[in-house]
Write an enzyme that holds these catalytic residues in place. Structure first.
Site, PDB file in Angstrom:
ATOM      1  CG  ASP A 143       0.007  -0.520   2.368  1.00  0.00           C
ATOM      2  OD1 ASP A 143       1.184   0.085   2.539  1.00  0.00           O
ATOM      3  OD2 ASP A 143      -1.334  -0.890   3.605  1.00  0.00           O
TER       4      ASP A 143
ATOM      5  CG  ASP B 190      -8.770  -1.546  12.010  1.00  0.00           C
ATOM      6  OD1 ASP B 190      -7.699  -2.182  11.186  1.00  0.00           O
ATOM      7  OD2 ASP B 190      -9.084  -0.568  11.391  1.00  0.00           O
TER       8      ASP B 190
ATOM      9  CG  HIS C  25      -5.386  -2.790   8.984  1.00  0.00           C
ATOM     10  ND1 HIS C  25      -5.868  -0.988   9.141  1.00  0.00           N
ATOM     11  CD2 HIS C  25      -4.682  -3.004   8.980  1.00  0.00           C
ATOM     12  CE1 HIS C  25      -4.719  -0.225   9.372  1.00  0.00           C
ATOM     13  NE2 HIS C  25      -3.497  -2.208   9.219  1.00  0.00           N
TER      14      HIS C  25
ATOM     15  CD  GLU D 206      -8.517   0.623   8.071  1.00  0.00           C
ATOM     16  OE1 GLU D 206      -8.826  -0.499   8.765  1.00  0.00           O
ATOM     17  OE2 GLU D 206      -7.336   1.537   7.699  1.00  0.00           O
TER      18      GLU D 206
HETATM   19  P1  PGA Z   1       2.167  -1.587  12.371  1.00  0.00           P
HETATM   20  O1  PGA Z   1       1.658  -1.937  11.486  1.00  0.00           O
HETATM   21  O2  PGA Z   1       3.068  -2.785  12.346  1.00  0.00           O
HETATM   22  O3  PGA Z   1       3.222  -0.281  12.583  1.00  0.00           O
HETATM   23  O4  PGA Z   1       1.695  -1.931  13.544  1.00  0.00           O
HETATM   24  C1  PGA Z   1       0.500  -2.983  11.021  1.00  0.00           C
HETATM   25  C2  PGA Z   1      -0.587  -2.837   9.925  1.00  0.00           C
HETATM   26  O5  PGA Z   1      -1.183  -1.691  10.107  1.00  0.00           O
HETATM   27  O6  PGA Z   1      -1.215  -3.257   8.958  1.00  0.00           O
END
Ligand code: PGA
Length: 267
Positions: free
Chosen positions: A67, A136, A138, A143
């Site tokens: 992304d 969450d 995702h 999302e």
């Molecule tokens: P993080 O993010 O590694 O900064 O916890 C993970 C994600 O949002 O996929």
């Protein structure tokens, strides 16, 4: 799903680096799917160390990132391209010409999204995809409520995700509201998937996607449909799992099978 519970974040990073480096040792032109965020940083550091020690070489790997934020100017310190170039691509000697991120500054974003899908296909598909998970549930920026069949597209970030990512910006107002993200369908097309989760803040999402039902409300749960997923967890992220001892038993058997000294009478 192979659930591996390791002692700490360092062990998770080393195991992830073993999997990526192992694939590249077998095929130097492996197509890698890569992730950003805090979680894969240790893995990238370990990959860089292995290159410096002459134990790995990524110069022939084609890469596709999951992304990219929409709305940050090119070269912004928090763009995912900048993150990848400074934490992995430059120090680990990747060929930048074949390192792809979703082109979020394209004029026509929906055309750019289908072109991203086409370039993954033209490269022969992603062989090993690294993933993190959001609090969450995702994966990439898919999302909750994302279609489990979604392809690369523009997606609005939840308030929770913007709050989680505000630590990388001066304030939450600066966190973009949109991103281009590979879809869940795109991710499921990878031949192999390695998901990393560390820290207690991920324990609830980890439990929901491994032990809960498949649901668009927990996008990572779509990984239950994929035949080759390895989940690497530290103790804290594994904290809510109810079948922990079973995963450890399966893992011990799996390790023996891989070492070739499997004796069914010993189980
Ligand atoms: P993080 O993010 O590694 O900064 O916890 C993970 C994600 O949002 O996929």
């Amino acid at each position: 799903m192979r659930v591996v519970i390791l002692k700490d974040e360092t062990a998770v990073s080393h195991r992830a680096a073993d999997l990526l480096c192992g694939a590249v040792a077998k095929n130097p032109a492996t197509v890698l799917g890569l992730a950003t965020g805090g979680t894969p940083l240790g893995t990238y550091k370990e990959m860089v160390s292995r290159v410096e020690r002459g134990e790995a070489n990524f110069s022939e790997c084609t890469t596709f990132n999951l992304d990219e934020y929409v709305g940050l100017e090119p070269g912004h310190s928090q763009s995912y391209r900048t993150f990848m170039e400074s934490n992995l691509f430059a120090p680990a000697g990747f060929n930048l010409d074949i390192c792809h991120l979703p082109p979020s500054s394209a004029k026509n974003l929906s055309v750019a999204c289908s072109e991203y899908e086409s370039s993954i296909e033209a490269a022969g598909g992603i062989e090993i995809q690294l993933l993190g998970i959001g609090t969450d549930g995702h994966i990439a920026f898919n999302e909750p409520s994302s279609s489990l069949a979604s392809r690369t597209r523009v997606k609005a970030l939840t308030e929770q995700t913007r709050k989680d990512n505000a630590r990388f910006f001066d304030s939450i107002e600066q966190v973009p509201k949109l991103a281009i993200t590979m879809g869940i369908g795109t991710i499921l097309d990878a031949s192999e998937i390695v998901l990393l989760a560390t820290g207690a803040s991920k324990a609830s999402a980890v439990c929901a996607f491994i032990e809960g039902p498949i649901s668009a409300q927990v996008p990572a749960s779509a990984l239950q449909l994929h035949p080759r997923v390895t989940v690497l967890l530290d103790e804290a992220a594994a904290g809510w799992l109810t079948r922990r001892s079973y995963y450890q038993q399966v893992e011990a058997i799996q390790e023996k099978l891989e070492q070739g000294d499997f004796d069914p009478n010993l189980i």
